[in-house]
Design a protein around this motif. Structure first.
Motif, PDB file in Angstrom:
ATOM      1  N   GLU A   1       0.971  -1.338   0.057  1.00 27.19           N
ATOM      2  CA  GLU A   1       0.038   0.057  -0.137  1.00 27.19           C
ATOM      3  C   GLU A   1       0.780   1.199  -0.049  1.00 27.19           C
ATOM      4  O   GLU A   1       1.566   1.199   0.778  1.00 27.19           O
ATOM      5  CB  GLU A   1      -0.952  -0.151   1.144  1.00 27.19           C
ATOM      6  CG  GLU A   1      -1.815   1.370   1.213  1.00 27.19           C
ATOM      7  CD  GLU A   1      -3.033   0.767   0.347  1.00 27.19           C
ATOM      8  OE1 GLU A   1      -3.729   1.888  -0.017  1.00 27.19           O
ATOM      9  OE2 GLU A   1      -3.256  -0.148  -0.146  1.00 27.19           O
ATOM     10  N   PRO A   2       0.659   2.152  -0.918  1.00 30.84           N
ATOM     11  CA  PRO A   2       1.575   3.374  -1.073  1.00 30.84           C
ATOM     12  C   PRO A   2       1.210   4.271   0.137  1.00 30.84           C
ATOM     13  O   PRO A   2       0.165   3.958   0.960  1.00 30.84           O
ATOM     14  CB  PRO A   2       1.225   4.025  -1.997  1.00 30.84           C
ATOM     15  CG  PRO A   2       0.342   3.284  -3.005  1.00 30.84           C
ATOM     16  CD  PRO A   2      -0.114   2.124  -2.069  1.00 30.84           C
ATOM     17  N   SER A   3       2.003   5.183   0.550  1.00 30.20           N
ATOM     18  CA  SER A   3       1.743   6.210   1.612  1.00 30.20           C
ATOM     19  C   SER A   3       0.706   7.020   1.196  1.00 30.20           C
ATOM     20  O   SER A   3       0.188   7.198   0.189  1.00 30.20           O
ATOM     21  CB  SER A   3       3.080   6.952   1.786  1.00 30.20           C
ATOM     22  OG  SER A   3       3.294   7.540   0.771  1.00 30.20           O
ATOM     23  N   PHE A   4       0.046   7.660   2.309  1.00 33.43           N
ATOM     24  CA  PHE A   4      -1.356   8.371   2.194  1.00 33.43           C
ATOM     25  C   PHE A   4      -1.117   9.722   2.703  1.00 33.43           C
ATOM     26  O   PHE A   4      -0.707   9.707   3.976  1.00 33.43           O
ATOM     27  CB  PHE A   4      -2.442   7.358   2.784  1.00 33.43           C
ATOM     28  CG  PHE A   4      -3.584   8.430   2.877  1.00 33.43           C
ATOM     29  CD1 PHE A   4      -4.648   8.229   1.804  1.00 33.43           C
ATOM     30  CD2 PHE A   4      -4.229   8.866   3.867  1.00 33.43           C
ATOM     31  CE1 PHE A   4      -5.847   9.074   1.861  1.00 33.43           C
ATOM     32  CE2 PHE A   4      -5.347   9.489   4.026  1.00 33.43           C
ATOM     33  CZ  PHE A   4      -6.107   9.525   3.134  1.00 33.43           C
ATOM     34  N   TYR A   5      -1.520  10.864   2.006  1.00 30.96           N
ATOM     35  CA  TYR A   5      -1.690  12.248   2.707  1.00 30.96           C
ATOM     36  C   TYR A   5      -2.912  12.757   2.324  1.00 30.96           C
ATOM     37  O   TYR A   5      -3.190  12.913   0.977  1.00 30.96           O
ATOM     38  CB  TYR A   5      -0.496  13.142   1.939  1.00 30.96           C
ATOM     39  CG  TYR A   5       0.896  12.360   2.569  1.00 30.96           C
ATOM     40  CD1 TYR A   5       1.519  12.750   3.813  1.00 30.96           C
ATOM     41  CD2 TYR A   5       1.664  11.573   1.715  1.00 30.96           C
ATOM     42  CE1 TYR A   5       2.578  12.070   4.185  1.00 30.96           C
ATOM     43  CE2 TYR A   5       2.797  11.099   1.925  1.00 30.96           C
ATOM     44  CZ  TYR A   5       3.361  11.006   3.365  1.00 30.96           C
ATOM     45  OH  TYR A   5       4.713  10.678   3.644  1.00 30.96           O
TER      46      TYR A   5
ATOM     47  N   ALA B   1      -5.264  -3.892   2.701  1.00 36.72           N
ATOM     48  CA  ALA B   1      -4.148  -4.476   1.945  1.00 36.72           C
ATOM     49  C   ALA B   1      -3.897  -5.830   2.050  1.00 36.72           C
ATOM     50  O   ALA B   1      -3.593  -6.613   0.787  1.00 36.72           O
ATOM     51  CB  ALA B   1      -2.700  -3.857   2.525  1.00 36.72           C
ATOM     52  N   ALA B   2      -3.968  -6.414   3.100  1.00 32.88           N
ATOM     53  CA  ALA B   2      -3.997  -8.076   3.147  1.00 32.88           C
ATOM     54  C   ALA B   2      -5.122  -8.705   2.397  1.00 32.88           C
ATOM     55  O   ALA B   2      -5.219  -9.691   1.548  1.00 32.88           O
ATOM     56  CB  ALA B   2      -4.229  -8.521   4.725  1.00 32.88           C
ATOM     57  N   ASP B   3      -6.421  -8.134   2.362  1.00 33.09           N
ATOM     58  CA  ASP B   3      -7.522  -8.647   1.559  1.00 33.09           C
ATOM     59  C   ASP B   3      -7.296  -8.400   0.102  1.00 33.09           C
ATOM     60  O   ASP B   3      -7.659  -9.280  -0.686  1.00 33.09           O
ATOM     61  CB  ASP B   3      -8.898  -7.908   1.967  1.00 33.09           C
ATOM     62  CG  ASP B   3      -9.277  -8.109   3.501  1.00 33.09           C
ATOM     63  OD1 ASP B   3      -8.748  -9.200   4.020  1.00 33.09           O
ATOM     64  OD2 ASP B   3     -10.145  -7.411   4.018  1.00 33.09           O
ATOM     65  N   GLU B   4      -6.777  -7.292  -0.196  1.00 39.11           N
ATOM     66  CA  GLU B   4      -6.432  -7.008  -1.780  1.00 39.11           C
ATOM     67  C   GLU B   4      -5.385  -7.833  -2.168  1.00 39.11           C
ATOM     68  O   GLU B   4      -5.512  -8.364  -3.402  1.00 39.11           O
ATOM     69  CB  GLU B   4      -6.278  -5.569  -1.962  1.00 39.11           C
ATOM     70  CG  GLU B   4      -6.300  -5.159  -3.478  1.00 39.11           C
ATOM     71  CD  GLU B   4      -6.255  -3.852  -3.816  1.00 39.11           C
ATOM     72  OE1 GLU B   4      -6.505  -3.478  -4.855  1.00 39.11           O
ATOM     73  OE2 GLU B   4      -5.903  -2.943  -2.925  1.00 39.11           O
TER      74      GLU B   4
ATOM     75  N   PHE C   1       1.892 -12.096   5.802  1.00 39.76           N
ATOM     76  CA  PHE C   1       1.478 -10.800   5.868  1.00 39.76           C
ATOM     77  C   PHE C   1      -0.019 -10.988   6.460  1.00 39.76           C
ATOM     78  O   PHE C   1      -0.442 -10.358   7.382  1.00 39.76           O
ATOM     79  CB  PHE C   1       1.527  -9.975   4.684  1.00 39.76           C
ATOM     80  CG  PHE C   1       1.065  -8.614   4.779  1.00 39.76           C
ATOM     81  CD1 PHE C   1       1.438  -7.732   5.795  1.00 39.76           C
ATOM     82  CD2 PHE C   1      -0.234  -8.277   4.208  1.00 39.76           C
ATOM     83  CE1 PHE C   1       0.970  -6.320   5.945  1.00 39.76           C
ATOM     84  CE2 PHE C   1      -0.751  -6.883   4.271  1.00 39.76           C
ATOM     85  CZ  PHE C   1      -0.152  -5.961   5.184  1.00 39.76           C
ATOM     86  N   ARG C   2      -0.661 -11.908   5.875  1.00 39.67           N
ATOM     87  CA  ARG C   2      -2.198 -12.156   6.154  1.00 39.67           C
ATOM     88  C   ARG C   2      -2.369 -12.741   7.674  1.00 39.67           C
ATOM     89  O   ARG C   2      -3.193 -12.346   8.370  1.00 39.67           O
ATOM     90  CB  ARG C   2      -2.762 -12.980   4.979  1.00 39.67           C
ATOM     91  CG  ARG C   2      -3.280 -11.819   3.634  1.00 39.67           C
ATOM     92  CD  ARG C   2      -3.829 -13.074   2.659  1.00 39.67           C
ATOM     93  NE  ARG C   2      -4.434 -12.271   1.416  1.00 39.67           N
ATOM     94  CZ  ARG C   2      -4.325 -12.794   0.511  1.00 39.67           C
ATOM     95  NH1 ARG C   2      -3.997 -13.946   0.003  1.00 39.67           N
ATOM     96  NH2 ARG C   2      -4.853 -11.663  -0.505  1.00 39.67           N
ATOM     97  N   ARG C   3      -1.245 -13.730   7.635  1.00 37.93           N
ATOM     98  CA  ARG C   3      -1.323 -14.169   9.143  1.00 37.93           C
ATOM     99  C   ARG C   3      -0.915 -13.153  10.259  1.00 37.93           C
ATOM    100  O   ARG C   3      -1.705 -13.258  11.326  1.00 37.93           O
ATOM    101  CB  ARG C   3      -0.281 -15.199   9.199  1.00 37.93           C
ATOM    102  CG  ARG C   3      -0.114 -16.073  10.595  1.00 37.93           C
ATOM    103  CD  ARG C   3       0.982 -16.847  10.405  1.00 37.93           C
ATOM    104  NE  ARG C   3       2.194 -15.942  10.986  1.00 37.93           N
ATOM    105  CZ  ARG C   3       2.593 -15.459  11.907  1.00 37.93           C
ATOM    106  NH1 ARG C   3       1.716 -15.648  13.258  1.00 37.93           N
ATOM    107  NH2 ARG C   3       3.527 -14.719  12.146  1.00 37.93           N
TER     108      ARG C   3
END
Length: 301
Positions: free
Chosen positions: A184-188, A256-259, A230-232
Motif C-alpha cells: 500500500e502506498p503512503s497516504f496524505y 491491503a491483506a484482503d486485496e 502478511f495475512r497471518r
C-alpha cells in the motif's frame, strides 16, 4: 385493622445504591485491569514483539531493524528494544537503539519509529504520486553499471501475486532480505483522519524474532509466502492495537491483506546493471533511485 407503613429513608436507600454501584464499578475495573495485567505479564512480551516490533519494521523501511528483545520492569510496562542502521547502499556507519514501550492500558510510545526519512522515504512516497518521466533511464545510463543502489521499483500497475511471481522468474529475482513488497502506498490528505499513513512495506523476515529458528526464502515464489505471512500477521491484530505511533491503521493493513496486490519493490543494494534491464519490462513504470555506492564485495573479492 389498619397498618400504617413507615416512609422509607430515601437518603439511606440512595447511599446504598451508590455503594453498590461503586463496588460493582470497582470490581469491573479490577477485572479489566487484572485481565490486562495478566496479558502484560504472561503474553505481552511476545505480543509486543509480534505486533509492534513488526509494525515498526513495516513503517520504517529506511532502516535495517534487527530482531529485538523484551523487558518487563516492576511496573506493568513492557519495553521492546531493537537496533537498526540506515538502509544505505554503502557500508554501515553503526547502529542506533530503538525502544517500543507498551503501557498497562495498551498505549504505545516509539520515539523515532514513526516512519521513514531521507531519500528512500522520498522514493517510497513517489509511488503512485508521480508518473514515470524517463529520467530514471537517463540516470541509470549515466552511472557505472557496477554500482549498487537502494531505492524503489514502481510497477506500471498493481501486480497480483501470480504476476509478481512471473515477473521474478523473468528477471531471476529471488526473494530475500534485499527486497520488500509495497502492499500500500503512503497516504496524505489533510481533510481526513488520520491525515497521513505510512506505506505498507513488507518482507517475510519482519515477523521473525528467533534468530535460531529455521527460515528460508522461496526465491521466485517468495511473493506467495510473503503475502501469506502478511495475512497471518494482520490476523493477529486487534482493532484496538495502538498503531498510531507508527502512522499505520488497522483498516489500511486489513484492506491491503484482503486485496493482496503489490505496487512496487524496495530494493537493497541491487546492481544498477540489473535495475537498468527492468526498465525495458512493460510492467515497470519507473525506478526511484535513493542511494548508490561502489560494490565493496566486488572490489575486495
Amino acid at each position: 385493622m389498619v397498618i400504617h407503613g413507615r416512609e422509607p429513608d430515601w437518603s439511606y436507600v440512595a447511599r446504598s445504591v451508590v455503594k453498590v454501584l461503586t463496588v460493582t464499578a470497582a470490581l469491573l475495573l479490577t477485572l479489566t485491569v487484572g485481565e490486562r495485567a495478566l496479558e502484560v505479564f504472561v503474553d505481552v512480551g511476545d505480543r509486543t514483539a509480534q505486533v509492534y516490533g513488526t509494525a515498526a519494521r513495516i513503517a520504517n523501511p529506511d532502516k535495517r531493524l534487527s530482531h529485538g528483545y523484551t523487558h518487563s520492569g516492576r511496573l506493568p510496562v513492557t519495553t521492546f528494544t531493537m537496533r537498526g542502521e540506515p538502509r544505505r547502499a554503502g557500508p554501515s556507519d553503526g547502529t542506533t537503539e530503538y525502544k517500543i514501550v507498551e503501557g498497562l492500558f495498551g498505549t504505545v510510545q516509539a520515539p523515532l519509529l514513526d516512519g521513514p526519512s531521507g531519500s528512500l522515504a522520498d522514493a517510497i512516497d513517489s509511488v503512485e504520486a508521480k508518473p514515470g518521466d524517463g529520467r530514471a533511464r537517463a540516470t541509470l545510463d549515466g552511472l557505472p553499471p557496477t554500482l549498487v543502489g537502494v531505492g524503489v521499483v514502481e510497477f506500471a500497475h498493481k501486480m497480483t501475486t501470480e504476476q509478481l511471481v512471473a515477473f521474478g522468474r523473468r528477471h531471476k529475482i529471488c526473494g530475500g532480505d534485499d527486497v520488500a513488497y509495497i502492499y500500500e502506498p503512503s497516504f496524505y490528505d489533510d481533510s481526513s483522519d488520520p491525515s497521513s499513513l505510512n506505506a505498507i512495506v513488507w518482507n517475510r523476515d519482519m515477523t521473525r524474532e528467533d534468530d535460531w529458528a529455521e527460515f528460508a526464502y522461496q526465491c521466485e515464489t517468495e511473493p506467495e509466502r510473503a503475502l501469506a505471512e502478511f495475512r497471518r500477521w494482520v490476523g493477529l491484530l486487534d482493532e484496538n492495537d495502538d498503531l498510531e505511533e507508527f502512522e499505520l491503521a488497522y483498516g489500511s493493513l486489513k484492506g491491503a491483506a484482503d486485496e493482496g496486490v503489490t505496487y512496487g519493490l524496495v530494493f537493497d543494494r541491487w546492481k544498477l546493471a540489473d535495475l537498468r534491464k527492468l526498465l525495458d519490462d512493460p510492467d515497470v513504470g519507473t525506478i526511484h533511485l535513493a542511494d548508490v555506492a561502489f560494490d565493496l564485495d566486488t572490489w575486495t573479492g
